[in-house]
Design a protein around this motif. Structure first.
Motif, PDB file in Angstrom:
ATOM      1  N   GLU A  26       0.844  -1.201   0.000  1.00 37.89           N
ATOM      2  CA  GLU A  26       0.000   0.000   0.000  1.00 37.89           C
ATOM      3  C   GLU A  26       0.879   1.251   0.000  1.00 37.89           C
ATOM      4  O   GLU A  26       0.595   2.219  -0.716  1.00 37.89           O
ATOM      5  CB  GLU A  26      -0.950   0.005   1.193  1.00 37.89           C
ATOM      6  CG  GLU A  26      -1.963   1.115   1.134  1.00 37.89           C
ATOM      7  CD  GLU A  26      -3.123   0.941   2.080  1.00 37.89           C
ATOM      8  OE1 GLU A  26      -4.182   1.532   1.779  1.00 37.89           O
ATOM      9  OE2 GLU A  26      -2.999   0.242   3.091  1.00 37.89           O
ATOM     10  N   GLY A  27       1.950   1.235   0.771  1.00 35.45           N
ATOM     11  CA  GLY A  27       2.883   2.362   0.787  1.00 35.45           C
ATOM     12  C   GLY A  27       3.538   2.609  -0.563  1.00 35.45           C
ATOM     13  O   GLY A  27       3.873   3.743  -0.900  1.00 35.45           O
ATOM     14  N   LEU A  28       3.694   1.543  -1.338  1.00 37.13           N
ATOM     15  CA  LEU A  28       4.272   1.653  -2.676  1.00 37.13           C
ATOM     16  C   LEU A  28       3.225   2.047  -3.727  1.00 37.13           C
ATOM     17  O   LEU A  28       3.549   2.235  -4.897  1.00 37.13           O
ATOM     18  CB  LEU A  28       4.915   0.327  -3.089  1.00 37.13           C
ATOM     19  CG  LEU A  28       6.144  -0.098  -2.283  1.00 37.13           C
ATOM     20  CD1 LEU A  28       6.546  -1.526  -2.632  1.00 37.13           C
ATOM     21  CD2 LEU A  28       7.298   0.871  -2.512  1.00 37.13           C
ATOM     22  N   GLY A  29       1.959   2.134  -3.294  1.00 43.27           N
ATOM     23  CA  GLY A  29       0.892   2.513  -4.215  1.00 43.27           C
ATOM     24  C   GLY A  29       0.417   1.385  -5.108  1.00 43.27           C
ATOM     25  O   GLY A  29      -0.214   1.625  -6.137  1.00 43.27           O
ATOM     26  N   LEU A  30       0.686   0.137  -4.703  1.00 42.81           N
ATOM     27  CA  LEU A  30       0.291  -1.018  -5.522  1.00 42.81           C
ATOM     28  C   LEU A  30      -1.045  -1.602  -5.116  1.00 42.81           C
ATOM     29  O   LEU A  30      -1.737  -2.214  -5.926  1.00 42.81           O
ATOM     30  CB  LEU A  30       1.373  -2.097  -5.451  1.00 42.81           C
ATOM     31  CG  LEU A  30       2.753  -1.655  -5.937  1.00 42.81           C
ATOM     32  CD1 LEU A  30       3.778  -2.742  -5.684  1.00 42.81           C
ATOM     33  CD2 LEU A  30       2.700  -1.296  -7.407  1.00 42.81           C
ATOM     34  N   VAL A  31      -1.409  -1.458  -3.853  1.00 46.01           N
ATOM     35  CA  VAL A  31      -2.708  -1.917  -3.375  1.00 46.01           C
ATOM     36  C   VAL A  31      -3.329  -0.803  -2.546  1.00 46.01           C
ATOM     37  O   VAL A  31      -2.636   0.119  -2.095  1.00 46.01           O
ATOM     38  CB  VAL A  31      -2.626  -3.229  -2.537  1.00 46.01           C
ATOM     39  CG1 VAL A  31      -2.004  -4.360  -3.335  1.00 46.01           C
ATOM     40  CG2 VAL A  31      -1.914  -3.025  -1.231  1.00 46.01           C
ATOM     41  N   ALA A  32      -4.615  -0.886  -2.352  1.00 44.67           N
ATOM     42  CA  ALA A  32      -5.346   0.064  -1.518  1.00 44.67           C
ATOM     43  C   ALA A  32      -6.309  -0.721  -0.651  1.00 44.67           C
ATOM     44  O   ALA A  32      -6.687  -1.848  -0.989  1.00 44.67           O
ATOM     45  CB  ALA A  32      -6.113   1.055  -2.396  1.00 44.67           C
ATOM     46  N   HIS A  33      -6.691  -0.134   0.461  1.00 35.26           N
ATOM     47  CA  HIS A  33      -7.679  -0.815   1.298  1.00 35.26           C
ATOM     48  C   HIS A  33      -8.893   0.079   1.485  1.00 35.26           C
ATOM     49  O   HIS A  33      -8.828   1.293   1.309  1.00 35.26           O
ATOM     50  CB  HIS A  33      -7.082  -1.212   2.653  1.00 35.26           C
ATOM     51  CG  HIS A  33      -7.022  -0.099   3.651  1.00 35.26           C
ATOM     52  ND1 HIS A  33      -5.972   0.791   3.712  1.00 35.26           N
ATOM     53  CD2 HIS A  33      -7.885   0.267   4.624  1.00 35.26           C
ATOM     54  CE1 HIS A  33      -6.200   1.654   4.684  1.00 35.26           C
ATOM     55  NE2 HIS A  33      -7.351   1.368   5.243  1.00 35.26           N
ATOM     56  N   THR A  34      -9.969  -0.567   1.814  1.00 35.89           N
ATOM     57  CA  THR A  34     -11.197   0.142   2.124  1.00 35.89           C
ATOM     58  C   THR A  34     -11.913  -0.639   3.210  1.00 35.89           C
ATOM     59  O   THR A  34     -11.646  -1.820   3.410  1.00 35.89           O
ATOM     60  CB  THR A  34     -12.072   0.311   0.857  1.00 35.89           C
ATOM     61  OG1 THR A  34     -13.114   1.232   1.137  1.00 35.89           O
ATOM     62  CG2 THR A  34     -12.663  -0.999   0.390  1.00 35.89           C
ATOM     63  N   HIS A  35     -12.791   0.001   3.917  1.00 32.32           N
ATOM     64  CA  HIS A  35     -13.565  -0.669   4.958  1.00 32.32           C
ATOM     65  C   HIS A  35     -14.979  -0.866   4.433  1.00 32.32           C
ATOM     66  O   HIS A  35     -15.670   0.095   4.112  1.00 32.32           O
ATOM     67  CB  HIS A  35     -13.561   0.154   6.244  1.00 32.32           C
ATOM     68  CG  HIS A  35     -12.196   0.263   6.843  1.00 32.32           C
ATOM     69  ND1 HIS A  35     -11.687  -0.679   7.687  1.00 32.32           N
ATOM     70  CD2 HIS A  35     -11.216   1.181   6.673  1.00 32.32           C
ATOM     71  CE1 HIS A  35     -10.455  -0.355   8.024  1.00 32.32           C
ATOM     72  NE2 HIS A  35     -10.146   0.781   7.419  1.00 32.32           N
ATOM     73  N   LEU A  36     -15.364  -2.111   4.328  1.00 23.06           N
ATOM     74  CA  LEU A  36     -16.676  -2.442   3.773  1.00 23.06           C
ATOM     75  C   LEU A  36     -17.599  -3.010   4.844  1.00 23.06           C
ATOM     76  O   LEU A  36     -18.442  -3.835   4.575  1.00 23.06           O
ATOM     77  CB  LEU A  36     -16.523  -3.455   2.630  1.00 23.06           C
ATOM     78  CG  LEU A  36     -15.669  -2.988   1.456  1.00 23.06           C
ATOM     79  CD1 LEU A  36     -15.543  -4.087   0.415  1.00 23.06           C
ATOM     80  CD2 LEU A  36     -16.241  -1.723   0.839  1.00 23.06           C
ATOM     81  N   GLY A  37     -17.434  -2.577   6.045  1.00 20.64           N
ATOM     82  CA  GLY A  37     -18.249  -3.063   7.152  1.00 20.64           C
ATOM     83  C   GLY A  37     -17.451  -2.955   8.438  1.00 20.64           C
ATOM     84  O   GLY A  37     -16.471  -2.225   8.524  1.00 20.64           O
ATOM     85  N   HIS A  38     -17.853  -3.737   9.426  1.00 23.57           N
ATOM     86  CA  HIS A  38     -17.234  -3.648  10.741  1.00 23.57           C
ATOM     87  C   HIS A  38     -16.013  -4.540  10.885  1.00 23.57           C
ATOM     88  O   HIS A  38     -15.287  -4.441  11.859  1.00 23.57           O
ATOM     89  CB  HIS A  38     -18.248  -4.008  11.828  1.00 23.57           C
ATOM     90  CG  HIS A  38     -19.390  -3.050  11.880  1.00 23.57           C
ATOM     91  ND1 HIS A  38     -19.242  -1.742  12.285  1.00 23.57           N
ATOM     92  CD2 HIS A  38     -20.696  -3.200  11.567  1.00 23.57           C
ATOM     93  CE1 HIS A  38     -20.401  -1.125  12.221  1.00 23.57           C
ATOM     94  NE2 HIS A  38     -21.304  -1.980  11.791  1.00 23.57           N
ATOM     95  N   GLY A  39     -15.758  -5.409   9.941  1.00 28.52           N
ATOM     96  CA  GLY A  39     -14.653  -6.344  10.041  1.00 28.52           C
ATOM     97  C   GLY A  39     -13.336  -5.768   9.556  1.00 28.52           C
ATOM     98  O   GLY A  39     -13.117  -4.557   9.534  1.00 28.52           O
TER      99      GLY A  39
END
Length: 141
Positions: free
Chosen positions: A63-76
């Motif tokens: 993620e720091g390298l800009g290759l992946v991203a995260h998102t929160h799709l609920g409480h988990g």
């Protein structure tokens, strides 16, 4: 990362390519939207010795390298996807957990209205709508 391999990106930052890093990136890209646990499950099919801590550290690096991203799709746990996939709206089924995507264009009118009336600029990269997918709706009917 168009035209660049993972090895190229890592080398440019003074890092080396490891099998674990390659496997984690491949798992994220193949799974589409996946939690660290799902990524771990996929990676251990190929490399049984990779632990969940390595998955989390590698996701943070990628993620720091800009290759992946995260998102929160609920409480988990957060859900990871390829960074090139940013800029879409997540459609999350309450019943089966399936995650689909639609273009942020569906919010064109809402974005314009919020900008005009409130001076608020919406970041579509972090939008998730919850409801029921067509398959679950058919089963329920």
């Amino acid at each position: 990362m168009p035209g660049q391999t993972l090895a190229d990106v890592l080398r440019a930052k003074g890092l080396r390519l490891t099998a674990q890093r390659q496997l984690v990136l491949e798992a994220v890209l193949e799974l589409g939207h996946a939690t660290p646990e799902q990524i771990h499950e996929k990676v251990t099919c190929t490399a049984a010795g990779v632990n969940i801590t390595t998955i989390y550290r590698t996701l943070e690096l990628l993620e720091g390298l800009g290759l992946v991203a995260h998102t929160h799709l609920g409480h988990g746990a957060p859900t990871y996807h390829g960074a090139g996939d940013r800029g879409h709206v997540h459609l999350v089924c309450h019943r089966c957990g399936k995650v689909d995507e639609v273009s942020p264009d569906v919010f064109t009118d809402v974005r314009r209205k919020l900008s005009t009336e409130r001076g608020f600029l919406v970041d579509i990269g972090h939008v998730a709508l919850f409801g029921m997918c067509a398959s679950c709706d058919e089963e329920e009917s």
